[in-house]
Design a protein around this motif. Structure first.
Motif, PDB file in Angstrom:
ATOM      1  N   ALA A 244      15.888 -11.164  13.007  1.00 38.44           N
ATOM      2  CA  ALA A 244      14.486 -10.865  12.707  1.00 38.44           C
ATOM      3  C   ALA A 244      13.570 -10.286  14.029  1.00 38.44           C
ATOM      4  O   ALA A 244      13.053  -9.455  13.904  1.00 38.44           O
ATOM      5  CB  ALA A 244      13.768 -11.979  12.174  1.00 38.44           C
ATOM      6  N   GLU A 245      14.072 -11.033  15.006  1.00 38.08           N
ATOM      7  CA  GLU A 245      13.360 -10.836  16.409  1.00 38.08           C
ATOM      8  C   GLU A 245      13.832  -9.705  16.739  1.00 38.08           C
ATOM      9  O   GLU A 245      12.804  -8.830  17.306  1.00 38.08           O
ATOM     10  CB  GLU A 245      13.455 -12.101  17.426  1.00 38.08           C
ATOM     11  CG  GLU A 245      12.781 -11.842  18.578  1.00 38.08           C
ATOM     12  CD  GLU A 245      11.436 -11.782  18.671  1.00 38.08           C
ATOM     13  OE1 GLU A 245      10.843 -11.251  19.678  1.00 38.08           O
ATOM     14  OE2 GLU A 245      10.791 -12.274  17.598  1.00 38.08           O
ATOM     15  N   SER A 246      15.004  -9.371  16.622  1.00 34.57           N
ATOM     16  CA  SER A 246      15.608  -8.094  17.238  1.00 34.57           C
ATOM     17  C   SER A 246      15.148  -6.838  16.444  1.00 34.57           C
ATOM     18  O   SER A 246      14.616  -5.849  17.311  1.00 34.57           O
ATOM     19  CB  SER A 246      16.955  -8.114  17.103  1.00 34.57           C
ATOM     20  OG  SER A 246      17.734  -6.791  17.550  1.00 34.57           O
ATOM     21  N   ARG A 247      14.951  -6.914  15.411  1.00 28.26           N
ATOM     22  CA  ARG A 247      14.245  -5.661  14.522  1.00 28.26           C
ATOM     23  C   ARG A 247      12.741  -5.634  14.975  1.00 28.26           C
ATOM     24  O   ARG A 247      12.175  -4.662  14.869  1.00 28.26           O
ATOM     25  CB  ARG A 247      14.584  -6.118  12.988  1.00 28.26           C
ATOM     26  CG  ARG A 247      16.152  -5.786  12.656  1.00 28.26           C
ATOM     27  CD  ARG A 247      16.321  -6.397  11.413  1.00 28.26           C
ATOM     28  NE  ARG A 247      17.788  -5.804  10.961  1.00 28.26           N
ATOM     29  CZ  ARG A 247      19.046  -6.305  11.668  1.00 28.26           C
ATOM     30  NH1 ARG A 247      18.661  -7.191  12.877  1.00 28.26           N
ATOM     31  NH2 ARG A 247      19.947  -5.915  11.240  1.00 28.26           N
ATOM     32  N   THR A 248      11.950  -6.804  15.235  1.00 27.74           N
ATOM     33  CA  THR A 248      10.522  -6.684  15.461  1.00 27.74           C
ATOM     34  C   THR A 248      10.530  -5.917  16.847  1.00 27.74           C
ATOM     35  O   THR A 248       9.780  -5.086  16.964  1.00 27.74           O
ATOM     36  CB  THR A 248      10.037  -8.044  15.559  1.00 27.74           C
ATOM     37  OG1 THR A 248      10.137  -8.645  14.179  1.00 27.74           O
ATOM     38  CG2 THR A 248       8.482  -8.011  16.043  1.00 27.74           C
ATOM     39  N   GLN A 249      11.431  -6.294  17.771  1.00 34.96           N
ATOM     40  CA  GLN A 249      11.505  -5.584  19.290  1.00 34.96           C
ATOM     41  C   GLN A 249      11.936  -4.038  18.892  1.00 34.96           C
ATOM     42  O   GLN A 249      11.037  -3.138  19.650  1.00 34.96           O
ATOM     43  CB  GLN A 249      12.437  -6.177  20.176  1.00 34.96           C
ATOM     44  CG  GLN A 249      12.142  -7.698  20.386  1.00 34.96           C
ATOM     45  CD  GLN A 249      10.862  -8.122  21.093  1.00 34.96           C
ATOM     46  OE1 GLN A 249      10.499  -7.082  21.972  1.00 34.96           O
ATOM     47  NE2 GLN A 249      10.276  -9.167  21.109  1.00 34.96           N
TER      48      GLN A 249
END
Length: 252
Positions: A244-249
């Protein structure tokens, strides 16, 4: 008189400019804050589709290492034996647990079953992707904490048996330890339920928080079934958060 009037005009203009600047700054601040809130809501909503966007081997790795997470700090390693087709929440939850979770809705449920490397224990881990917003997940998390729902034996998740594997006989009667967690940063409920691979029935299951506590000497605790449920849930949750964090970045 003319100089005093001119001074008053200059002062008035200065106040007007200053006031406009302050209002503009406040508006800009509100716009930035609103933008951050919108971005957070978008990231939260996008996480609801991770079940579809993540490759199955990323969502449920074929092997999970649990260094130092077994009883007494022993290492554990779990091997995936089956992945269930994604489906309705009723497929993976006892009716009462499904009712408790109904407040956040069920967008999708995905599950997989693991065995330890000795094929002594089996564990089903599930991810319920909810329809609720952040406030809804917060409300459910508070209810779980206030009413201690995670430790109730009438709110166990269901197993996912896998014919032809170590989890062939892993049914409702074999449930020994479990963990249910309501996430608030993501619209997800993470759960895991474990049992013995030999198919023995369990009359008194123990929540993972109890089975992993210091000094516990029950068969469930000594066999590490609480450690299995908690350890696998930990690692699946960590992978989900990382994705989730990677896709947000990437979206920024």
């Amino acid at each position: 008189m003319a100089r005093r009037a001119s001074g008053r005009v200059v002062a008035a203009v200065a106040c007007l400019v200053l006031g406009t600047g302050l209002l503009g700054g406040a508006a800009a601040g509100a716009w930035l804050t609103g933008g951050e809130e919108r971005a957070a809501r978008t990231a939260f909503d996008n996480a609801r589709e991770l079940w579809r966007d993540m490759p199955v081997d990323e969502l449920f790795p074929t092997e999970i290492d649990g260094a130092g997470v077994g009883p007494g700090g022993a290492d554990r390693r779990w091997i995936r034996v089956a992945v269930a087709p994604d489906g309705a929440c009723a497929d993976g939850l006892d009716p009462l647990l499904a009712e408790v979770l109904s407040g956040v809705g069920c967008h999708r449920l995905v599950r997989a079953t693991y065995t330890d490397e000795t094929q002594t224990t089996v564990t089903t881990v599930g991810l319920l992707f909810a329809e609720a917003d952040s406030a809804g997940m917060d409300t459910l998390a508070r209810r779980f904490a206030d009413e201690e729902l995670a430790g109730r034996t009438d709110l166990l998740p269901r197993t996912f048996a896998a014919p032809g594997t170590a989890a062939d006989d892993f049914g409702d009667a074999q449930r020994a330890s479990w963990s249910v967690r309501v996430l608030t940063e993501l619209p997800v409920v993470v759960y895991a339920v474990s049992g013995f691979a030999d198919g023995r029935a369990i009359s008194d299951p123990e929540p993972a928080a109890e089975a992993t506590a210091d000094g516990q000497d029950s068969t469930i605790a000594l066999a590490g079934l609480g450690h299995d449920a908690a350890g696998i849930a930990d690692r699946i949750e960590a992978g989900l958060r990382e994705a989730a964090e990677s896709r947000t970045q990437e979206a920024r």
